[in-house]
Enzyme design. Structure first.
Site, PDB file in Angstrom:
ATOM      1  N   SER A  57       2.843 -13.113  -5.561  1.00 26.73           N
ATOM      2  CA  SER A  57       3.901 -12.157  -5.894  1.00 26.73           C
ATOM      3  C   SER A  57       4.944 -11.995  -4.791  1.00 26.73           C
ATOM      4  O   SER A  57       6.015 -11.460  -5.039  1.00 26.73           O
ATOM      5  CB  SER A  57       3.301 -10.796  -6.239  1.00 26.73           C
ATOM      6  OG  SER A  57       2.699 -10.217  -5.104  1.00 26.73           O
ATOM      7  N   HIS A  96       3.693  -5.689  -1.009  1.00 24.80           N
ATOM      8  CA  HIS A  96       4.987  -5.775  -1.661  1.00 24.80           C
ATOM      9  C   HIS A  96       6.078  -5.162  -0.791  1.00 24.80           C
ATOM     10  O   HIS A  96       5.791  -4.474   0.179  1.00 24.80           O
ATOM     11  CB  HIS A  96       4.965  -5.090  -3.030  1.00 24.80           C
ATOM     12  CG  HIS A  96       4.326  -5.931  -4.100  1.00 24.80           C
ATOM     13  ND1 HIS A  96       4.079  -5.457  -5.358  1.00 24.80           N
ATOM     14  CD2 HIS A  96       3.888  -7.207  -4.097  1.00 24.80           C
ATOM     15  CE1 HIS A  96       3.513  -6.410  -6.083  1.00 24.80           C
ATOM     16  NE2 HIS A  96       3.387  -7.475  -5.336  1.00 24.80           N
ATOM     17  N   ASP A 123       6.978  -2.004  -9.326  1.00 23.17           N
ATOM     18  CA  ASP A 123       5.512  -1.896  -9.391  1.00 23.17           C
ATOM     19  C   ASP A 123       4.993  -0.684 -10.158  1.00 23.17           C
ATOM     20  O   ASP A 123       3.808  -0.402 -10.095  1.00 23.17           O
ATOM     21  CB  ASP A 123       4.937  -1.850  -7.968  1.00 23.17           C
ATOM     22  CG  ASP A 123       5.056  -3.182  -7.259  1.00 23.17           C
ATOM     23  OD1 ASP A 123       5.236  -4.201  -7.928  1.00 23.17           O
ATOM     24  OD2 ASP A 123       4.952  -3.186  -6.021  1.00 23.17           O
TER      25      ASP A 123
END
Length: 180
Positions: A57, A96, A123
């Site tokens: 990701s 992230h 998210d």
């Protein structure tokens, strides 16, 4: 009988004192590793100073198997920083980038919104039911450095537990049969 017979003979010839010495040595190694881990926790201010990237990701910046070094300071979290966070109800931390920061005027607390660089949306679908922002207590640390590909050892041992058991067995056999 070959190698197996020699190993069995070596195990039989071990004396109690030698076995105790090896046990104490193993205990000291494990204790030293725990002390180093706790020291890193204190120095970095993070509950987990080292994490492995488990998904794609964050590509192309971080790839699956990269190890990240974390640090958590009192400085405010800003958009663009890469953070590692835990979400209520999930065991595995997520790596992230912060895309939005919302500072509450009344309390001064900061809420953040994150997104994987390689993901299409933010998210919010990963957060707990009804949660729209992350608070500071969700964030484990900020990424301050990385080692590429080194985390694959952890990923392989997690995904293929037989390899972990073979490695532990081989190391145990090595400890038992060593002559020093």
């Amino acid at each position: 009988m070959g190698w197996i017979g020699d190993t069995a003979d070596s195990i039989k010839s071990i004396q109690i004192r030698q076995l105790l010495t090896q046990g104490v040595s193993l205990g000291m190694i494990v204790t030293s590793a725990l002390i180093i881990w706790k020291a890193l926790m204190c120095i970095t201010g993070s509950e987990s100073p080292v994490v492995v990237v488990l998904s794609g990701s964050m590509e192309p910046g971080f790839k699956r198997g990269d190890i990240l070094f974390l640090h958590m300071s009192k400085d405010p979290i800003r958009a663009g920083e890469i953070v590692v966070f835990n979400v209520d109800g999930r065991e595995i931390p997520i790596v992230h980038r912060v895309i939005k920061v919302h500072e509450r005027q009344d309390t001064g607390e900061v809420d953040v919104l994150t997104k994987g660089d390689n993901n299409y949306g933010d998210d919010r679908l990963l957060y707990a039911q009804g949660q729209l922002w992350l608070q500071r207590h969700h964030i484990m640390g900020r990424a301050v450095g990385f080692l590429p590909y080194v985390g694959w050892v952890t990923i392989i041992m997690t995904e293929k537990p037989i390899i972990k058991y073979i490695l532990i067995g081989a190391l145990g056999l090595l400890v038992i049969t060593s002559k020093d």
